[in-house]
Design an enzyme around this catalytic site. Sequence first.
Site, short mmCIF file in Angstrom:
data_model
loop_
_atom_site.label_atom_id
_atom_site.label_comp_id
_atom_site.label_asym_id
_atom_site.label_seq_id
_atom_site.Cartn_x
_atom_site.Cartn_y
_atom_site.Cartn_z
N ASP A 1 -52.35 21.82 -29.07
CA ASP A 1 -50.98 21.37 -29.33
C ASP A 1 -50.86 19.91 -28.94
OD1 ASP A 1 -50.33 21.16 -26.51
OD2 ASP A 1 -50.03 23.32 -26.48
N LYS B 1 -46.00 21.92 -31.29
CA LYS B 1 -44.57 22.25 -31.32
C LYS B 1 -43.83 20.96 -31.00
CE LYS B 1 -44.75 27.12 -29.88
NZ LYS B 1 -46.21 27.31 -29.94
N GLY C 1 -46.16 11.20 -18.73
CA GLY C 1 -46.85 11.01 -17.46
C GLY C 1 -48.36 11.12 -17.58
#
Length: 406
Positions: free
Chosen positions: A192, A214, A358
């Site tokens: 993903d 997603k 991050g």
Amino acid sequence: MDPYLAGLVLAGRRVVVVGGGTVAQRRITGLLTAGADVLVVAPQVTPAVEGMATARELTWEARGYREGDLDGSWYAVTCTDDAQVNAAVAASAERLRVFCVRADDATGGTAVTPAVGHHDGITVGVLAGRRPRRSAAVRTALVEALATGLVDDTAEPVTPGVALVGGGPGDPELITVRGRRLLARADVVVTDRLGPRDLLDHLDPHVEVVDASKIPYGRAMNQARINELLIEHARAGKFVVRLKGGDPYVFGRGFEEALACAEAGVPVTVVPGVTSAFAAPAVADVPVSHRGVAHEIVVVSGHVAPDDPRSLVDWPALGRLRGTIVLLMAVERIGHFASALIDGGRPPDTPVAVVQDGTMRIQRSVRATLATVADVVRDEGISPPAVVVVGPVAGLAEQITGPPAT
């Protein structure tokens, strides 16, 4: 003359360690792992060694070495800061025909400790002619090569099945050693957009990569279809890695995938990962806990608003907390969450830190308060993925970076 490298079976056998400093501590760890019956002889030991003695992992005689301490032993290590004591231990070991490592003078003993590394049941030992730094460097390189799949450690084919691998917060170096190793052996990788995408460049050409991204409020592969893909490929005799961002079980739907595989009779392995809930704040100088500041950490999913009937979160209770709240998937509704916390009792001036992407090279972060965070996020153009930290810890970064620009 080169030493003869051998593996000693020390389980249940007495090993005497003379000395209790940091060198002894390092040697003792490996001896205990090997199951040795360790006797430490030293007037003083490090806190870690004392803790091992208290836990009855070893026996500690709080005194100096004396003749007879090696009786009944199979192996000895002498690492005091007194050369005369070390020489006496080595001489006694010679008489008893007990192999002895002398830490201060390798030539004065009858054994040499190699640089040792472990990987998936393999032990690597390296000796480089009394050049310990070289030994350690080669050892580390070999273990890393095994862990990343650069060196194939088995001639056997990988068993078909699925591995749910937590890829960490995004930096490819923050995936676990086991995750990296399994990824290198995959036939199919279902990934993903939050997985460490740079790792995909290192896959072998035959590996099939399936994009199951997603995108928040955009395109997304149906979770049921992802489950089907994992099962279909595994049943076709493939080893499938489901590469997920963060940790599979921290709001990653990993358990849904594990259940689907289990119900289909497909073997599944779960490899935990470094969660972005803690990693992203850390790289932005925001500790999610700090002594005297926060004694609690609550991680909350922000995929639905506080007043949404599907919400399972007790927002009034969160508002009464004094510690740290970490919000994931909260950027779109940050104003609603901030209002809910304030309504629950959190002061409006509670510090807030928002960290976008991050650990990635495009990482950016902003600081605000509960009263201003919605405006700051909007004005600064913060977008997912981002981690929001609420609580006094969010203001501690100023001690390192200084106050925010005005």
